[in-house]
Scaffold this motif. Structure first.
Motif, short mmCIF file in Angstrom:
data_model
loop_
_atom_site.label_atom_id
_atom_site.label_comp_id
_atom_site.label_asym_id
_atom_site.label_seq_id
_atom_site.Cartn_x
_atom_site.Cartn_y
_atom_site.Cartn_z
N GLY A 84 0.81 -1.20 0.00
CA GLY A 84 0.00 0.00 0.00
C GLY A 84 0.85 1.26 0.00
N GLY A 85 0.36 2.25 -0.69
CA GLY A 85 0.96 3.58 -0.69
C GLY A 85 -0.16 4.58 -0.48
N VAL A 86 0.01 5.51 0.45
CA VAL A 86 -1.03 6.48 0.76
C VAL A 86 -0.43 7.88 0.73
N GLY A 87 -1.06 8.77 -0.03
CA GLY A 87 -0.62 10.15 -0.05
C GLY A 87 -0.81 10.78 -1.41
N GLY A 88 -0.73 12.08 -1.41
CA GLY A 88 -0.92 12.83 -2.64
C GLY A 88 0.12 12.51 -3.70
N LEU A 89 -0.25 12.77 -4.93
CA LEU A 89 0.68 12.58 -6.05
C LEU A 89 1.49 13.87 -6.20
N VAL A 90 2.43 14.02 -5.28
CA VAL A 90 3.33 15.18 -5.25
C VAL A 90 4.76 14.67 -5.08
N ARG A 91 5.70 15.40 -5.62
CA ARG A 91 7.10 14.93 -5.66
C ARG A 91 7.69 14.61 -4.30
N ILE A 92 7.30 15.32 -3.27
CA ILE A 92 7.89 15.09 -1.95
C ILE A 92 7.63 13.67 -1.45
N LEU A 114 -0.94 -0.85 -4.44
CA LEU A 114 -2.24 -0.20 -4.39
C LEU A 114 -2.01 1.18 -3.80
N HIS A 115 -2.36 2.21 -4.54
CA HIS A 115 -2.09 3.58 -4.10
C HIS A 115 -3.40 4.33 -3.86
N ALA A 116 -3.52 4.93 -2.68
CA ALA A 116 -4.67 5.78 -2.34
C ALA A 116 -4.17 7.21 -2.23
N GLY A 117 -4.69 8.07 -3.04
CA GLY A 117 -4.28 9.47 -3.03
C GLY A 117 -4.47 10.07 -4.40
N ASP A 118 -4.52 11.37 -4.44
CA ASP A 118 -4.85 12.05 -5.69
C ASP A 118 -3.90 13.21 -5.92
N GLU A 119 -4.05 13.84 -7.06
CA GLU A 119 -3.33 15.08 -7.34
C GLU A 119 -3.83 16.16 -6.39
N ASP A 120 -3.00 17.17 -6.15
CA ASP A 120 -3.41 18.24 -5.23
C ASP A 120 -4.00 19.46 -5.93
N GLY A 121 -4.23 19.35 -7.23
CA GLY A 121 -4.85 20.46 -7.96
C GLY A 121 -3.88 21.41 -8.62
N THR A 122 -2.59 21.21 -8.40
CA THR A 122 -1.59 22.09 -9.01
C THR A 122 -1.08 21.49 -10.31
N PRO A 123 -0.58 22.33 -11.22
CA PRO A 123 0.00 21.81 -12.47
C PRO A 123 1.18 20.87 -12.21
N SER A 124 1.98 21.16 -11.18
CA SER A 124 3.13 20.29 -10.90
C SER A 124 2.68 18.91 -10.43
N SER A 125 1.61 18.85 -9.68
CA SER A 125 1.08 17.56 -9.24
C SER A 125 0.52 16.77 -10.41
N ALA A 126 -0.20 17.44 -11.32
CA ALA A 126 -0.74 16.78 -12.51
C ALA A 126 0.39 16.24 -13.38
N ALA A 127 1.46 17.02 -13.53
CA ALA A 127 2.61 16.58 -14.33
C ALA A 127 3.29 15.37 -13.67
N TYR A 128 3.42 15.42 -12.35
CA TYR A 128 4.04 14.31 -11.61
C TYR A 128 3.20 13.04 -11.75
N ALA A 129 1.89 13.16 -11.67
CA ALA A 129 1.00 12.00 -11.83
C ALA A 129 1.19 11.37 -13.21
N ARG A 130 1.28 12.21 -14.25
CA ARG A 130 1.53 11.71 -15.61
C ARG A 130 2.88 10.99 -15.69
N GLU A 146 -2.17 -0.14 -9.05
CA GLU A 146 -3.57 0.29 -9.04
C GLU A 146 -3.64 1.67 -8.39
N TRP A 147 -3.96 2.67 -9.20
CA TRP A 147 -4.09 4.05 -8.72
C TRP A 147 -5.55 4.24 -8.31
N ARG A 148 -5.85 4.21 -7.03
CA ARG A 148 -7.24 4.28 -6.56
C ARG A 148 -7.75 5.71 -6.40
N GLY A 149 -6.88 6.68 -6.46
CA GLY A 149 -7.31 8.07 -6.31
C GLY A 149 -7.74 8.36 -4.88
#
Length: 181
Positions: A84-92, A114-130, A146-149
């Motif tokens: 399991g991985g939990v947390g936002g899709l941010v570089r940190i 299995l990952h639970a967490g989503d982008e934080d709404g910033t362009p850098s988070s969206a780029a990191y998710a991609r 499995e990206w569960r969001g």
């Protein structure tokens, strides 16, 4: 907190997240702040020589053990190791390290992330998710991730994984790790 308290502010709450060597300071602070000093858990309070009942003035469990107790007693699941991985899709959070580690596992070891967490709404988070999704495809593990969001029922998520990984070197006391414990 000490300065605010000394200035007469009584709405100060202090949390202790450290097994430090200066036990006298924390014992003194516990006497000064009383119920406004919150401990990470009973073991930490005992470390500093503070008496009381088990969870008195401690951070309560984030996920009540009763909600996951049935899964703890269940027989081993088929299908391999569920990480399991939990947390936002941010570089940190350094999810790329987890993906590379998953790819480095022996091919005969069935393991999934299995990952639970989503982008934080910033362009850098969206780029990191991609980038993460592209990296998983590059490494040939996209079918094992499995990206569960955003996940509301964390007790169910923790019951669905065998272990939790926290890859961020900047989060010694991550909420996800505390919940998983």
């Amino acid at each position: 907190a000490l300065w605010l308290h000394a200035m007469g502010e009584r709405r100060v709450v202090v949390s202790v997240h450290w097994f430090g060597r200066q036990r006298w300071l924390y014992r003194w602070a516990a006497g000064r702040f009383g119920s406004h000093l919150i401990w990470l858990g009973p073991a930490m309070r005992r470390h500093y020589g503070i008496t009381g009942t088990a969870w008195e003035n401690c951070i309560p469990d984030c996920v009540p053990i009763a909600s996951i107790a049935p899964s703890l007693a269940s027989p081993r699941r088929e299908g391999g190791l569920r990480i399991g991985g939990v947390g936002g899709l941010v570089r940190i959070k350094q999810w790329e390290l987890v993906l590379r580690a998953l790819a480095a596992l022996p091919a005969d070891l069935p393991a999934r992330l299995l990952h639970a967490g989503d982008e934080d709404g910033t362009p850098s988070s969206a780029a990191y998710a991609r980038e993460l999704r592209e990296l998983a495809a590059q490494l040939g593990i996209d079918a094992r991730v499995e990206w569960r969001g955003g996940t509301r029922d964390m007790a169910a998520f923790y019951a669905d994984v065998d272990c939790l990984v926290v890859a961020s070197r900047w989060e010694a006391s991550s909420v996800a790790a505390l919940e998983a414990i």
